[in-house]
Each structure stands twice: as structure tokens, then as C-alpha cells.
Design an enzyme around this catalytic site. Structure first.
Site, PDB file in Angstrom:
ATOM      1  N   ASP A 148       0.864  -1.183   0.000  1.00  0.00           N
ATOM      2  CA  ASP A 148       0.000   0.000   0.000  1.00  0.00           C
ATOM      3  C   ASP A 148       0.901   1.233   0.000  1.00  0.00           C
ATOM      4  OD1 ASP A 148      -2.272   1.869   0.657  1.00  0.00           O
ATOM      5  OD2 ASP A 148      -3.336  -0.008   0.954  1.00  0.00           O
ATOM      6  N   HIS A 171       2.082   1.869  -3.209  1.00  0.00           N
ATOM      7  CA  HIS A 171       1.156   2.819  -3.839  1.00  0.00           C
ATOM      8  C   HIS A 171       1.694   4.243  -3.833  1.00  0.00           C
ATOM      9  CE1 HIS A 171      -2.588   0.027  -3.128  1.00  0.00           C
ATOM     10  NE2 HIS A 171      -1.628  -0.552  -3.807  1.00  0.00           N
TER      11      HIS A 171
END
Length: 328
Positions: A148, A171
């Protein structure tokens, strides 16, 4: 090791020197708490050494249902620092956390230096370092690869410096998501500088929810001297953030973004759009400045797509173009 809570106030500075590998139980329900190590209401804490905190998260990742539920179950973190001031974490590694690796809440003057986060790209919701309602947090000389955001900054984050960080997979480095809740606090004074981002789903990002009650301001953001290597969406302001279609875009975001510096960004984009500035139609972005952005997509210059913003341009920067269709 099962859940350990160190709760202040403490009468003197404390140093924890850790060189071993500490493993969490595999099943979240066996940990005995939401973290391996949690420190609350303390001052002058140092955690140092070559130690590894291993969350053994692969079992928990299979239970993650956040893509299906608006409010999903907390599966557990490796570290939580709540209301901890004048403290530092140096040299430690966080491995395979069940969910967030580190959560920083209500802290002041807190530094991560030479910290390392490692988890596979498919480990859902394993943000590296999540910071919220904290002032004066520094993330320095740190290597983060996870499933993430490498670093995520929630509401109430102020005077945060992220410098010399290697990010990827993951991310990217994100401010937000913001606006989901009415009682959020403003975000002010965030600097992301001298970082390298490789193979991530986003580069540097500000993300806010549409059709949600939050009305805070996001101001004085600085993204500077950043190298992108095959990064999708290298620079993105996304005020229509709606993961897994768990919201409606009927009404624009109420979050006001202003005073954003985007400077000296170079490298390669995995998407044609190297810069996306998708600001709110309800409260357009103001004071956005871009200078010296040199991003290539398949050898050609990447483009900039802008809406509800009129950035000031200096130096080499792709000109703003209008979006060809609504961002999905």
C-alpha cells in the site's frame, strides 16, 4: 511475541536496543492486541538496533475484506506510537505486518531514521508508515517496499518531512485519503524531498473523497527533487478518490487544497499522464506551482492533465491539457 504495551508517563528517557527477530503469532486473534509493540503517552523513547519485527502477515492478508466493506476489520499492526514525543526509531526493520506496519498518532518531534519496511506487493492495506494528528514527524533515510502507501499522511498531519526515502513496490507517498469524516483536522506543511520511487501505482499523491462531509484545508505541500522509475501517476491530485467504488461522485470534494509546490521531478512514467491535477469543482485548487518536471512515457514526454486548477508554470513542464473523459 504477543502484544506488548508500554504506557507512560516515564520518569526518564528509555532506550530499547533490539538486534533479534521478533515474530508475531500468525493468526490476528492470537496476538492479544492490535499491535506487536504499542507505546502510549511517553517522552524521549529511542528504539534502535538491527532488529526485525515480523508480523507474519500472509495468513491475515487472505482475510482482508476492505475491498468489499466500507468499514473493514483491523487485522493488526507491527507498531503503534500514540502521543509519544521527542523520540526516534533507528535501524529497525518492520516485516510482513498484518495491516499497517506503523501507526503514528498524536505525536510531536518523532523521527524514523534508517528504518526499513518490507512486505510483498500483494499485501493489502500494509501502509508503511501512517501518520495522523501529529506535528514534527521526520521520515529519513528509509527504505519502504510494501502493498500500500509507503508513507501515508492522515488528517491533522503538520510539519512533516519525508526525505531520502526509497519507495517501491507500493502505492507511493500519499497525503490522505481525506474528507471521509466530518471531524477531521487540517493538514499543513508537508515536504516530500529527495526521494526515489520505483514501480509503484502512484508517485506523490493528494487524495480526497467526493460526496463526503469533510471540509478541512490542505495547504503548504512541497514535492521536490524526486526521481520516478516506471511509476504510474507520478504526480497526482485526486479529489475524486473512490476506492473499490465505495462512494458516489455526485457531489465534489469539500477539501480545499492550496499552496502546492511541484519542483524538480524527473524519470519515467508507466502512464501517459505524468501529472494529473484533478481538483474539486466545488473548491478549486489554488496556489499550485510547477517547475522543472521532466517525465518520459515510452521515451516521449509524459503529459499533464488538469481540471479546476490554474497552476503557475516555470521551467520545463508539460502544458496542462483538459481531461478527455471523467477519471474512473
Amino acid at each position: 511475541m504477543t502484544h506488548v504495551l508500554l504506557k507512560g508517563p516515564c520518569k526518564a528517557p528509555i532506550e530499547l536496543s533490539i538486534d533479534a527477530t521478533i515474530k508475531s503469532p500468525v493468526k490476528p486473534e492470537d496476538v492479544g492486541g492490535n499491535e506487536i509493540l504499542r507505546i502510549d503517552y511517553a517522552n524521549a523513547i529511542t528504539i534502535s538496533g538491527k532488529g526485525v519485527f515480523d508480523g507474519q502477515g500472509s495468513y491475515a492478508w487472505k482475510q482482508n475484506d476492505c475491498s468489499k466493506k466500507f468499514s473493514c476489520k483491523l487485522l493488526g499492526m507491527n507498531f503503534a506510537f500514540n502521543y509519544v514525543n521527542n523520540s526516534i526509531v533507528r535501524g529497525i526493520t518492520s516485516k510482513d505486518s498484518k495491516q499497517f506496519h506503523v501507526n503514528v498518532l498524536g505525536c510531536k518531534n518523532f523521527t524514523f531514521d534508517g528504518f526499513k519496511v518490507t512486505a510483498p506487493e500483494n499485501s493489502a492495506n500494509t501502509d508503511g508508515i501512517h501518520i495522523g494528528r501529529s506535528t514534527g514527524v521526520n521520515v529519513l533515510n528509509t527504505d519502504i517496499g510494501t502493498g500500500d502507501d509507503c508513507v501515508s499522511l492522515g488528517d491533522g498531519s503538520k510539519q512533516v518531512l519525508v526525505q531520502n526515502v526509497k519507495c517501491g513496490p507500493g502505492h507511493g507517498i500519499s497525503i490522505g485519503s481525506l474528507g471521509k469524516y466530518k471531524e477531521e483536522e487540517p493538514v499543513d506543511g508537508i515536504t516530500i524531498k529527495s526521494c526515489s520511487i520505483k514501480g509503484t501505482q502512484n508517485g506523490v499523491r493528494i487524495k480526497t473523497w467526493p460526496s463526503q462531509p469533510g471540509t478541512i484545508t490542505v495547504t503548504n505541500m512541497r514535492f521536490e527533487d524526486i526521481t520516478m522509475d516506471n511509476v504510474s501517476n507520478p504526480v497526482i491530485i485526486d479529489q475524486e478518490y473512490c476506492p473499490w467504488n465505495q462512494c458516489t461522485k455526485q457531489y465534489p470534494s469539500k477539501i480545499k487544497i492550496s499552496n502546492v509546490i511541484i519542483k524538480n521531478i524527473k524519470g519515467t512514467s508507466a502512464t501517459k499522464e505524468g501529472i494529473i491535477l484533478a481538483c474539486s469543482s466545488g473548491v478549486p485548487c489554488e496556489g499550485v506551482e510547477m517547475s522543472n518536471v521532466d517525465l518520459k512515457f515510452n521515451g516521449a514526454p509524459a503529459i499533464a492533465v488538469c481540471s479546476n486548477v490554474k497552476p503557475k508554470i516555470t521551467g520545463k513542464v508539460p502544458p496542462c491539457t483538459a481531461p478527455s473523459n471523467k477519471k474512473q
